[in-house]
Design an enzyme around this catalytic site. Structure first.
Site, PDB file in Angstrom:
ATOM      1  N   LYS A 173      68.901  29.809  15.483  1.00 29.02           N
ATOM      2  CA  LYS A 173      67.797  30.756  15.652  1.00 29.02           C
ATOM      3  C   LYS A 173      68.186  32.006  16.436  1.00 29.02           C
ATOM      4  O   LYS A 173      67.570  33.064  16.260  1.00 29.02           O
ATOM      5  CB  LYS A 173      66.599  30.068  16.316  1.00 29.02           C
ATOM      6  CG  LYS A 173      65.950  29.012  15.431  1.00 29.02           C
ATOM      7  CD  LYS A 173      64.697  28.439  16.071  1.00 29.02           C
ATOM      8  CE  LYS A 173      64.029  27.411  15.166  1.00 29.02           C
ATOM      9  NZ  LYS A 173      62.768  26.902  15.747  1.00 29.02           N
ATOM     10  N   ASP A 217      57.166  30.408  14.114  1.00 23.69           N
ATOM     11  CA  ASP A 217      56.765  29.299  14.983  1.00 23.69           C
ATOM     12  C   ASP A 217      55.589  29.700  15.876  1.00 23.69           C
ATOM     13  O   ASP A 217      54.661  28.909  16.096  1.00 23.69           O
ATOM     14  CB  ASP A 217      57.931  28.858  15.866  1.00 23.69           C
ATOM     15  CG  ASP A 217      58.999  28.091  15.107  1.00 23.69           C
ATOM     16  OD1 ASP A 217      58.654  27.435  14.099  1.00 23.69           O
ATOM     17  OD2 ASP A 217      60.166  28.146  15.515  1.00 23.69           O
TER      18      ASP A 217
END
Length: 275
Positions: free
Chosen positions: A68, A105
Site C-alpha cells: 500500500k 478503505d
C-alpha cells in the site's frame, strides 16, 4: 459484449484474498462479460517490474499489504484521501496511460458505519496502532466530534498514533493495552488488531455497549464480536468493510455506478462459509 479489461489484487500473502470473489460477482451482475479479475502474489521487490509489464487492457489494481505504500512512487498521482494516510489500496489506469492511486478503505469504513445508522459520534476508541488504525483515525476525523483514545502496546506506537492524530486533525489520547477494556465505554470502538488479539477482552464487554467495528472477517465472528452481540451492542464486521471498499473500487475501475453491493456481499458471505 463488454470490452476485454483486466483487473487484479496484488499482495503477499494473497491466496486468502476475497477480492476476486467480490469483483467477479460485481462483473456478473453488471453484465461485464469481458472483464476478468485475478490475484497475484507480488512482494515489494517484485512490484515495479509487475507494474511496468502491464498492457493497455488493464483497468485497475487492488493492493493489500505490504504494497500500500510501496506503490506510491510508481504512480502519477494519488488522491488527497490516500495522501492523508500515505496508503494506496486502489490504482486506476486511465485511457491516456496515467496511474492514479486512491484509498477506498477510509470511505469504505464510513459507508459500513453509515449502513448501520452511525453518522456521527461524540468520542471513540481504537484498539491497535498499525496501518488499519491510521485509516480508522482518518475515518473518525470525518465523523467524531470529540476525543479518540488509542490503546497500544508500546511508547513508540503511542507516539505514532498521536502523530497521525495531529496530521489528520483528530484529538488522540493514547493508553496502554493493559487498559484496553476501558475502550468499551466509548460509543464506538474500532478493533484493528490481528486475529486472536482481542479474544481475552470478550469477557469485559459491558451491558448495553455501543457500536463495535471489528475489521477482521476471518475467523468470524470473533470472540469479541460474539460477546458484543450477546450484550445487545451493534457490530460492524470486516466483511462489511471489505465489501464497501470493493464497491468503490469496482465503480472507479469500471466507470459503472452503483456497484451491486448486495450481490457482492452475498458472494463474499458464501465464500467465507465454504472455507
Amino acid at each position: 459484449m463488454s470490452p476485454t479489461c483486466r483487473a487484479a489484487v496484488l499482495g503477499s500473502p494473497i491466496a486468502h484474498s476475497l477480492s476476486p470473489v467480490l469483483h467477479r460477482a460485481a462483473y456478473a451482475e453488471l453484465g461485464l462479460t469481458g472483464w476478468t479479475y485475478d490475484r497475484f502474489e507480488v512482494d515489494e521487490a517484485g512490484l515495479p517490474g509487475f507494474i511496468e509489464e502491464l498492457g493497455p487492457e488493464w483497468a485497475g489494481l487492488s493492493l493489500t499489504m505490504p504494497l500500500k505504500r510501496a506503490i506510491i512512487p510508481l504512480l502519477d498521482e494519488i488522491t488527497d484521501t490516500a495522501a492523508s494516510v500515505e496508503a494506496v489500496n486502489t490504482v486506476v489506469f486511465t485511457a491516456d496511460g496515467r496511474r492514479t492511486g486512491d484509498n477506498t478503505d477510509i470511505p469504505g469504513m464510513l459507508a459500513a458505519l453509515r449502513e448501520r445508522g452511525l453518522e456521527t459520534v461524540e468520542r471513540a476508541a481504537v484498539l491497535g496502532a498499525g496501518a488499519t488504525a491510521s485509516s480508522a483515525l482518518a475515518a473518525l476525523s470525518r465523523i467524531c466530534t470529540g476525543e479518540v483514545t488509542a490503546y497500544v502496546r508500546s511508547d513508540a506506537r503511542a507516539e505514532e498514533m498521536r502523530g497521525w492524530g495531529e496530521r489528520l486533525g483528530v484529538a488522540v489520547r493514547t493508553a496502554p493495552w493493559e487498559d484496553a477494556a476501558e475502550a468499551f465505554g466509548a460509543p464506538l470502538t474500532i478493533a484493528t488488531t490481528p486475529a486472536g488479539t482481542t479474544d481475552a477482552l470478550a469477557a469485559a464487554v459491558p451491558d448495553r455497549p455501543g457500536t463495535l467495528f471489528d475489521v477482521l472477517y476471518e475467523p468470524w465472528p470473533t470472540a469479541l464480536a460474539t460477546s458484543w452481540s450477546a450484550r445487545g451492542g451493534a457490530v460492524v464486521g470486516g466483511l462489511d468493510l471489505l465489501v464497501h471498499q470493493a464497491v468503490l473500487q469496482v465503480e472507479q475501475m469500471t466507470g459503472r455506478s452503483p456497484a451491486p453491493l448486495a450481490a457482492m456481499r452475498a458472494a463474499g458471505t458464501a465464500a467465507l462459509a465454504a472455507r
